[in-house]
Design a protein around this motif. Structure first.
Motif, PDB file in Angstrom:
ATOM      1  N   ILE A 139       1.212  -0.748   0.072  1.00  0.00           N
ATOM      2  CA  ILE A 139       0.120  -0.120   0.012  1.00  0.00           C
ATOM      3  C   ILE A 139       0.614   1.232   0.191  1.00  0.00           C
ATOM      4  O   ILE A 139       2.311   1.418   0.681  1.00  0.00           O
ATOM      5  N   ARG A 140       1.055   2.043  -0.757  1.00  0.00           N
ATOM      6  CA  ARG A 140       1.180   3.436  -0.745  1.00  0.00           C
ATOM      7  C   ARG A 140      -0.026   4.499  -0.889  1.00  0.00           C
ATOM      8  O   ARG A 140      -1.632   4.568  -1.492  1.00  0.00           O
ATOM      9  N   ALA A 141      -0.176   5.897  -0.134  1.00  0.00           N
ATOM     10  CA  ALA A 141      -0.280   7.105   0.267  1.00  0.00           C
ATOM     11  C   ALA A 141       0.174   8.056   0.210  1.00  0.00           C
ATOM     12  O   ALA A 141       1.384   8.845   0.518  1.00  0.00           O
ATOM     13  N   ARG A 142      -0.508   8.742  -0.133  1.00  0.00           N
ATOM     14  CA  ARG A 142       0.220  10.356  -0.145  1.00  0.00           C
ATOM     15  C   ARG A 142       0.837  10.908   1.182  1.00  0.00           C
ATOM     16  O   ARG A 142      -0.191  10.832   2.302  1.00  0.00           O
ATOM     17  N   ALA A 143       1.399  11.247   1.739  1.00  0.00           N
ATOM     18  CA  ALA A 143       1.574  11.287   2.823  1.00  0.00           C
ATOM     19  C   ALA A 143       1.038  12.421   3.521  1.00  0.00           C
ATOM     20  O   ALA A 143       1.111  12.671   4.529  1.00  0.00           O
ATOM     21  N   SER A 144       0.576  13.444   2.965  1.00  0.00           N
ATOM     22  CA  SER A 144      -0.239  14.645   3.701  1.00  0.00           C
ATOM     23  C   SER A 144      -1.465  14.213   4.245  1.00  0.00           C
ATOM     24  O   SER A 144      -1.914  14.654   4.976  1.00  0.00           O
ATOM     25  N   LEU A 145      -2.011  12.835   4.091  1.00  0.00           N
ATOM     26  CA  LEU A 145      -2.649  12.593   4.386  1.00  0.00           C
ATOM     27  C   LEU A 145      -3.108  11.652   5.595  1.00  0.00           C
ATOM     28  O   LEU A 145      -3.907  10.802   6.455  1.00  0.00           O
ATOM     29  N   ILE A 146      -1.341  11.699   6.263  1.00  0.00           N
ATOM     30  CA  ILE A 146      -1.248  10.911   6.971  1.00  0.00           C
ATOM     31  C   ILE A 146      -0.661  11.962   8.440  1.00  0.00           C
ATOM     32  O   ILE A 146      -0.314  12.841   8.029  1.00  0.00           O
ATOM     33  N   ASP A 147      -1.571  11.167   9.214  1.00  0.00           N
ATOM     34  CA  ASP A 147      -2.008  12.837  10.418  1.00  0.00           C
ATOM     35  C   ASP A 147      -0.380  12.104  11.349  1.00  0.00           C
ATOM     36  O   ASP A 147       0.338  11.144  11.450  1.00  0.00           O
ATOM     37  N   ASP A 148      -0.625  12.725  12.692  1.00  0.00           N
ATOM     38  CA  ASP A 148       0.681  12.936  13.640  1.00  0.00           C
ATOM     39  C   ASP A 148       0.705  11.603  14.035  1.00  0.00           C
ATOM     40  O   ASP A 148       1.699  10.764  14.618  1.00  0.00           O
ATOM     41  N   GLN A 149      -0.549  11.000  14.603  1.00  0.00           N
ATOM     42  CA  GLN A 149      -0.285   9.248  15.470  1.00  0.00           C
ATOM     43  C   GLN A 149      -0.598   8.296  14.171  1.00  0.00           C
ATOM     44  O   GLN A 149      -0.233   7.028  14.174  1.00  0.00           O
ATOM     45  N   GLY A 150      -0.460   8.913  12.771  1.00  0.00           N
ATOM     46  CA  GLY A 150      -0.100   8.054  12.190  1.00  0.00           C
ATOM     47  C   GLY A 150      -1.174   6.940  11.281  1.00  0.00           C
ATOM     48  O   GLY A 150      -1.227   5.785  10.161  1.00  0.00           O
ATOM     49  N   ALA A 151      -2.129   7.609  11.621  1.00  0.00           N
ATOM     50  CA  ALA A 151      -3.512   7.357  11.225  1.00  0.00           C
ATOM     51  C   ALA A 151      -3.763   7.324   9.348  1.00  0.00           C
ATOM     52  O   ALA A 151      -3.368   9.335   9.201  1.00  0.00           O
ATOM     53  N   LEU A 152      -4.004   6.783   8.612  1.00  0.00           N
ATOM     54  CA  LEU A 152      -4.304   7.479   7.176  1.00  0.00           C
ATOM     55  C   LEU A 152      -5.983   8.307   7.086  1.00  0.00           C
ATOM     56  O   LEU A 152      -6.314   7.862   7.982  1.00  0.00           O
ATOM     57  N   ARG A 153      -6.089   9.624   6.572  1.00  0.00           N
ATOM     58  CA  ARG A 153      -7.374  10.330   6.931  1.00  0.00           C
ATOM     59  C   ARG A 153      -7.163  10.406   5.274  1.00  0.00           C
ATOM     60  O   ARG A 153      -7.600  11.834   5.000  1.00  0.00           O
ATOM     61  N   LEU A 154      -8.231   9.357   4.917  1.00  0.00           N
ATOM     62  CA  LEU A 154      -8.581   9.343   3.610  1.00  0.00           C
ATOM     63  C   LEU A 154     -10.475  10.195   3.366  1.00  0.00           C
ATOM     64  O   LEU A 154     -10.192  10.886   2.023  1.00  0.00           O
ATOM     65  N   GLU A 155     -10.709  10.263   4.396  1.00  0.00           N
ATOM     66  CA  GLU A 155     -11.225  11.358   4.699  1.00  0.00           C
ATOM     67  C   GLU A 155     -11.839  12.736   3.867  1.00  0.00           C
ATOM     68  O   GLU A 155     -11.897  13.547   3.455  1.00  0.00           O
ATOM     69  N   ASP A 156     -10.050  13.260   3.990  1.00  0.00           N
ATOM     70  CA  ASP A 156      -9.519  14.582   4.027  1.00  0.00           C
ATOM     71  C   ASP A 156      -9.093  14.844   2.256  1.00  0.00           C
ATOM     72  O   ASP A 156      -8.465  15.796   1.546  1.00  0.00           O
ATOM     73  N   ALA A 157      -9.088  13.529   1.255  1.00  0.00           N
ATOM     74  CA  ALA A 157      -8.508  13.598   0.344  1.00  0.00           C
ATOM     75  C   ALA A 157      -9.509  13.580  -1.170  1.00  0.00           C
ATOM     76  O   ALA A 157      -9.055  14.168  -2.181  1.00  0.00           O
ATOM     77  N   GLY A 158     -10.954  13.873  -0.738  1.00  0.00           N
ATOM     78  CA  GLY A 158     -11.858  14.619  -1.603  1.00  0.00           C
ATOM     79  C   GLY A 158     -11.943  13.286  -2.399  1.00  0.00           C
ATOM     80  O   GLY A 158     -11.963  13.581  -4.097  1.00  0.00           O
ATOM     81  N   LEU A 159     -12.647  12.196  -2.115  1.00  0.00           N
ATOM     82  CA  LEU A 159     -12.919  11.147  -2.591  1.00  0.00           C
ATOM     83  C   LEU A 159     -13.882  11.048  -3.381  1.00  0.00           C
ATOM     84  O   LEU A 159     -15.197  12.308  -3.406  1.00  0.00           O
ATOM     85  N   ILE A 160     -14.484   9.900  -4.307  1.00  0.00           N
ATOM     86  CA  ILE A 160     -15.629  10.471  -5.605  1.00  0.00           C
ATOM     87  C   ILE A 160     -16.160   8.464  -5.413  1.00  0.00           C
ATOM     88  O   ILE A 160     -15.736   8.096  -5.503  1.00  0.00           O
ATOM     89  N   SER A 161     -17.373   8.888  -5.476  1.00  0.00           N
ATOM     90  CA  SER A 161     -18.921   7.885  -5.721  1.00  0.00           C
ATOM     91  C   SER A 161     -19.402   7.708  -7.069  1.00  0.00           C
ATOM     92  O   SER A 161     -19.573   9.017  -7.522  1.00  0.00           O
ATOM     93  N   TYR A 162     -19.528   6.798  -7.130  1.00  0.00           N
ATOM     94  CA  TYR A 162     -20.518   6.814  -8.544  1.00  0.00           C
ATOM     95  C   TYR A 162     -21.547   5.838  -8.432  1.00  0.00           C
ATOM     96  O   TYR A 162     -22.156   5.258  -7.105  1.00  0.00           O
ATOM     97  N   VAL A 163     -23.124   6.382  -9.282  1.00  0.00           N
ATOM     98  CA  VAL A 163     -24.735   6.139  -8.622  1.00  0.00           C
ATOM     99  C   VAL A 163     -25.055   6.192 -10.239  1.00  0.00           C
ATOM    100  O   VAL A 163     -25.463   7.105 -10.464  1.00  0.00           O
ATOM    101  N   HIS A 164     -25.181   5.297 -10.588  1.00  0.00           N
ATOM    102  CA  HIS A 164     -26.237   5.217 -12.400  1.00  0.00           C
ATOM    103  C   HIS A 164     -25.864   5.927 -12.490  1.00  0.00           C
ATOM    104  O   HIS A 164     -26.133   6.436 -13.001  1.00  0.00           O
ATOM    105  N   GLY A 165     -24.000   5.497 -13.263  1.00  0.00           N
ATOM    106  CA  GLY A 165     -23.384   6.418 -14.240  1.00  0.00           C
ATOM    107  C   GLY A 165     -22.846   7.477 -14.515  1.00  0.00           C
ATOM    108  O   GLY A 165     -22.638   8.455 -15.088  1.00  0.00           O
ATOM    109  N   GLU A 166     -23.480   8.257 -12.677  1.00  0.00           N
ATOM    110  CA  GLU A 166     -22.773   9.682 -12.161  1.00  0.00           C
ATOM    111  C   GLU A 166     -21.694   9.848 -11.843  1.00  0.00           C
ATOM    112  O   GLU A 166     -21.462   8.581 -10.766  1.00  0.00           O
TER     113      GLU A 166
END
Length: 249
Positions: free
Chosen positions: A181-208
């Motif tokens: 696994i590789r992750a963007r370093a800026s998304l890892i907090d001071d405790q070493g946890a991955l904060r993927l909620e800060d990444a601006g994620l995308i979902s897919y719903v029926h073609g959109e």
């Protein structure tokens, strides 16, 4: 990837279209509660309506070829130990044979900056164009993989070894074990946890495509003790404000 068309089942009766639900009587034989009219339900033709889905860019490469990326919405986590994912592929896609031959692939989780690339890689074929060059994307190797590269611009990349393939019909189900696994370093907090909620994620719903919305809760919040609920909610709201408005003063 599917269209968003939803239709009533052919010949659906009025009874099928109207609400068929009844709220069970309360303890002691109390009268039934009237159902909210907005909850009226109807039958639909069979289709793939499960949404939202985590849409990803799956990268692969075989010897002598340039790297390729394919947009996949039918994917997900399927096991914890070992960590495993599934992706569904049509046999006509170029990536299908590449992954079968090399036995490896990378699931790249995109952010909003990759929205155009996400769509482009789903409608364009390796046979016709160099997607990485067209989009200005960069690759890097993944530990434990010999050929399949990661997409540097993605906030998270999961390097996978192919463990099994199941023919289902229109698609084949590829089962992969996550080995790196590789992750963007800026998304890892001071405790070493991955904060993927800060990444601006995308979902897919029926073609959109849709960006993810606001924080709602954490796993187990519905039964959490009051002090735990208050503490974790406050921490999450603080992170959410930082994400939206920058560092708090």
């Amino acid at each position: 990837m599917q269209d968003r068309k939803a239709q009533k089942s052919k010949g659906a009766s009025k009874a099928q279209v109207s609400s068929q639900a009844e709220v069970a009587p309360q303890a002691g034989g109390a009268s039934k509660t009237e159902l909210d009219p907005n909850l009226t339900r109807q039958d639909l033709d069979l289709g793939n309506y499960l949404s939202p889905l985590p849409v990803t860019l799956v990268s692969s490469q075989k010897a002598g070829d340039r790297p390729n990326a394919l947009t996949i919405a039918w994917n997900g986590i399927i096991n914890s130990k070992p960590p495993m994912v599934s992706i569904s592929l049509q046999r006509t896609r170029y990536s299908y044979q590449t992954i079968k031959e090399t036995g490896e692939f990378v699931v790249n989780v995109p952010d909003l900056a990759l929205a155009k690339a996400l769509d482009y890689c789903g409608v364009k074929s390796y046979r016709d164009t160099d997607k990485f060059q067209d989009l200005g994307l960069h690759t890097e190797p993944m530990q434990g993989l010999d050929q399949a590269p990661a997409i540097v611009e993605a906030p998270l990349s999961l390097g996978c070894k192919l463990r099994d393939v199941h023919a289902l019909g229109s698609h084949d189900l590829f089962l992969g074990e996550i080995i790196s696994i590789r992750a963007r370093a800026s998304l890892i907090d001071d405790q070493g946890a991955l904060r993927l909620e800060d990444a601006g994620l995308i979902s897919y719903v029926h073609g959109e495509y849709f960006s993810l919305g606001d924080w709602l809760g954490f796993f187990g919040w519905s039964i959490a003790k009051e002090d735990v609920l208050k503490r974790r909610t406050q921490a999450a709201r603080t992170r959410e404000k930082k994400r939206k408005y920058g560092k708090l003063k």
